[in-house]
Design a protein around this motif. Structure first.
Motif, PDB file in Angstrom:
ATOM      1  N   SER A   5       0.845  -1.191   0.000  1.00 36.83           N
ATOM      2  CA  SER A   5       0.000   0.000   0.000  1.00 36.83           C
ATOM      3  C   SER A   5       0.880   1.240   0.000  1.00 36.83           C
ATOM      4  CB  SER A   5      -0.917   0.020   1.228  1.00 36.83           C
ATOM      5  OG  SER A   5      -0.153   0.118   2.407  1.00 36.83           O
ATOM      6  N   LEU A   6       0.221   2.377  -0.202  1.00 41.11           N
ATOM      7  CA  LEU A   6       0.909   3.656  -0.086  1.00 41.11           C
ATOM      8  C   LEU A   6      -0.037   4.636   0.558  1.00 41.11           C
ATOM      9  CD1 LEU A   6      -0.040   5.931  -2.449  1.00 41.11           C
ATOM     10  CD2 LEU A   6       1.036   4.230  -3.875  1.00 41.11           C
ATOM     11  N   GLU A   7       0.528   5.649   1.189  1.00 41.13           N
ATOM     12  CA  GLU A   7      -0.308   6.666   1.825  1.00 41.13           C
ATOM     13  C   GLU A   7       0.340   8.031   1.651  1.00 41.13           C
ATOM     14  OE1 GLU A   7      -0.105   6.894   6.315  1.00 41.13           O
ATOM     15  OE2 GLU A   7       0.726   4.876   6.003  1.00 41.13           O
ATOM     16  N   LEU A   8      -0.492   9.038   1.559  1.00 40.90           N
ATOM     17  CA  LEU A   8      -0.036  10.421   1.496  1.00 40.90           C
ATOM     18  C   LEU A   8      -0.153  11.006   2.892  1.00 40.90           C
ATOM     19  CD1 LEU A   8      -1.748  11.573  -1.796  1.00 40.90           C
ATOM     20  CD2 LEU A   8       0.614  10.881  -1.476  1.00 40.90           C
ATOM     21  N   ARG A  31       6.922  23.326   5.043  1.00 40.04           N
ATOM     22  CA  ARG A  31       5.684  22.856   4.402  1.00 40.04           C
ATOM     23  C   ARG A  31       6.049  21.896   3.271  1.00 40.04           C
ATOM     24  NH1 ARG A  31       5.078  28.285   4.994  1.00 40.04           N
ATOM     25  NH2 ARG A  31       3.611  28.896   6.602  1.00 40.04           N
ATOM     26  N   GLY A  32       5.164  20.992   3.013  1.00 40.28           N
ATOM     27  CA  GLY A  32       5.377  20.035   1.932  1.00 40.28           C
ATOM     28  C   GLY A  32       4.443  18.851   2.080  1.00 40.28           C
ATOM     29  N   ARG A  33       4.762  17.778   1.374  1.00 36.15           N
ATOM     30  CA  ARG A  33       3.955  16.555   1.410  1.00 36.15           C
ATOM     31  C   ARG A  33       4.886  15.350   1.510  1.00 36.15           C
ATOM     32  NH1 ARG A  33      -1.140  16.302   2.526  1.00 36.15           N
ATOM     33  NH2 ARG A  33      -1.516  14.662   1.066  1.00 36.15           N
ATOM     34  N   ALA A  34       4.313  14.254   1.968  1.00 34.46           N
ATOM     35  CA  ALA A  34       5.065  13.014   2.101  1.00 34.46           C
ATOM     36  C   ALA A  34       4.277  11.878   1.470  1.00 34.46           C
ATOM     37  CB  ALA A  34       5.338  12.709   3.571  1.00 34.46           C
ATOM     38  N   ILE A  35       5.003  10.883   0.993  1.00 33.58           N
ATOM     39  CA  ILE A  35       4.387   9.642   0.523  1.00 33.58           C
ATOM     40  C   ILE A  35       5.114   8.499   1.224  1.00 33.58           C
ATOM     41  CG2 ILE A  35       5.869   9.479  -1.525  1.00 33.58           C
ATOM     42  CD1 ILE A  35       3.448   8.143  -2.938  1.00 33.58           C
ATOM     43  N   ILE A  36       4.342   7.539   1.710  1.00 33.08           N
ATOM     44  CA  ILE A  36       4.906   6.404   2.420  1.00 33.08           C
ATOM     45  C   ILE A  36       4.529   5.134   1.657  1.00 33.08           C
ATOM     46  CG2 ILE A  36       5.061   5.172   4.609  1.00 33.08           C
ATOM     47  CD1 ILE A  36       3.833   7.840   5.824  1.00 33.08           C
ATOM     48  N   LEU A  37       5.529   4.370   1.272  1.00 30.30           N
ATOM     49  CA  LEU A  37       5.339   3.124   0.541  1.00 30.30           C
ATOM     50  C   LEU A  37       5.562   1.971   1.510  1.00 30.30           C
ATOM     51  CD1 LEU A  37       7.518   4.117  -2.521  1.00 30.30           C
ATOM     52  CD2 LEU A  37       5.042   4.284  -2.345  1.00 30.30           C
ATOM     53  N   ARG A  54       9.645   6.314   3.377  1.00 29.40           N
ATOM     54  CA  ARG A  54       8.965   7.613   3.438  1.00 29.40           C
ATOM     55  C   ARG A  54       9.784   8.639   2.664  1.00 29.40           C
ATOM     56  NH1 ARG A  54       5.422  10.142   7.215  1.00 29.40           N
ATOM     57  NH2 ARG A  54       5.589  12.390   7.066  1.00 29.40           N
ATOM     58  N   TYR A  55       9.141   9.285   1.706  1.00 30.04           N
ATOM     59  CA  TYR A  55       9.751  10.379   0.948  1.00 30.04           C
ATOM     60  C   TYR A  55       9.021  11.662   1.309  1.00 30.04           C
ATOM     61  CZ  TYR A  55      11.888   6.878  -2.098  1.00 30.04           C
ATOM     62  OH  TYR A  55      12.609   5.831  -2.601  1.00 30.04           O
ATOM     63  N   GLU A  56       9.779  12.740   1.537  1.00 30.64           N
ATOM     64  CA  GLU A  56       9.187  14.041   1.814  1.00 30.64           C
ATOM     65  C   GLU A  56       9.714  15.056   0.802  1.00 30.64           C
ATOM     66  OE1 GLU A  56      10.014  15.036   5.888  1.00 30.64           O
ATOM     67  OE2 GLU A  56       8.397  13.755   6.607  1.00 30.64           O
ATOM     68  N   ILE A  57       8.808  15.841   0.239  1.00 33.09           N
ATOM     69  CA  ILE A  57       9.149  16.906  -0.702  1.00 33.09           C
ATOM     70  C   ILE A  57       8.682  18.208  -0.082  1.00 33.09           C
ATOM     71  CG2 ILE A  57       8.778  17.847  -3.003  1.00 33.09           C
ATOM     72  CD1 ILE A  57       8.283  14.969  -3.935  1.00 33.09           C
ATOM     73  N   TYR A  58       9.569  19.192  -0.046  1.00 33.32           N
ATOM     74  CA  TYR A  58       9.300  20.445   0.646  1.00 33.32           C
ATOM     75  C   TYR A  58       9.004  21.565  -0.337  1.00 33.32           C
ATOM     76  CZ  TYR A  58      11.723  17.587   4.043  1.00 33.32           C
ATOM     77  OH  TYR A  58      12.100  16.544   4.848  1.00 33.32           O
ATOM     78  N   ASP A  59       8.095  22.461   0.046  1.00 31.06           N
ATOM     79  CA  ASP A  59       7.741  23.613  -0.785  1.00 31.06           C
ATOM     80  C   ASP A  59       8.869  24.637  -0.756  1.00 31.06           C
ATOM     81  OD1 ASP A  59       5.305  22.456  -1.238  1.00 31.06           O
ATOM     82  OD2 ASP A  59       4.223  23.678   0.221  1.00 31.06           O
ATOM     83  N   GLY A  60       9.343  25.044  -1.925  1.00 33.46           N
ATOM     84  CA  GLY A  60      10.324  26.112  -2.026  1.00 33.46           C
ATOM     85  C   GLY A  60      11.733  25.735  -1.622  1.00 33.46           C
ATOM     86  N   ILE A  61      11.998  24.464  -1.341  1.00 32.59           N
ATOM     87  CA  ILE A  61      13.333  24.014  -0.962  1.00 32.59           C
ATOM     88  C   ILE A  61      13.714  22.863  -1.893  1.00 32.59           C
ATOM     89  CG2 ILE A  61      14.780  23.119   0.897  1.00 32.59           C
ATOM     90  CD1 ILE A  61      12.660  24.081   2.875  1.00 32.59           C
TER      91      ILE A  61
END
Length: 75
Positions: A5-8, A31-37, A54-61
């Motif tokens: 599964s994956l989750e945001l 701030r940003g979003r993460a996805i967990i596989l 877990r991958y995290e992507i940050y806004d503006g960075i």
């Protein structure tokens, strides 16, 4: 291993941080979003082993964070 599964999710604070010097007034955690596989072992040597990436992507960075959790559910 097989993807189960994956989750945001929202970005989590990896450690407590208190601003101690003059610096820009930025949000912590950023701030940003993460996805967990979520993966699970299927072959006999890995049955009961769960892996979460877990991958995290940050806004503006221009940075991507990654963390790995391995859980051994065998006895």
């Amino acid at each position: 291993f097989l993807l189960e599964s994956l989750e945001l999710a929202e970005v989590e604070e990896p450690f407590p941080w208190k601003r101690s010097r003059r610096s820009e007034d930025r949000a912590w955690p950023p701030r940003g979003r993460a996805i967990i596989l979520h993966f699970s072992g299927r072959a006999e040597p890995t049955k009961g082993v769960q892996v979460s990436v877990r991958y995290e992507i940050y806004d503006g960075i221009p940075v991507i964070g990654k963390s790995l959790t391995i859980t051994n559910g065998t006895s």
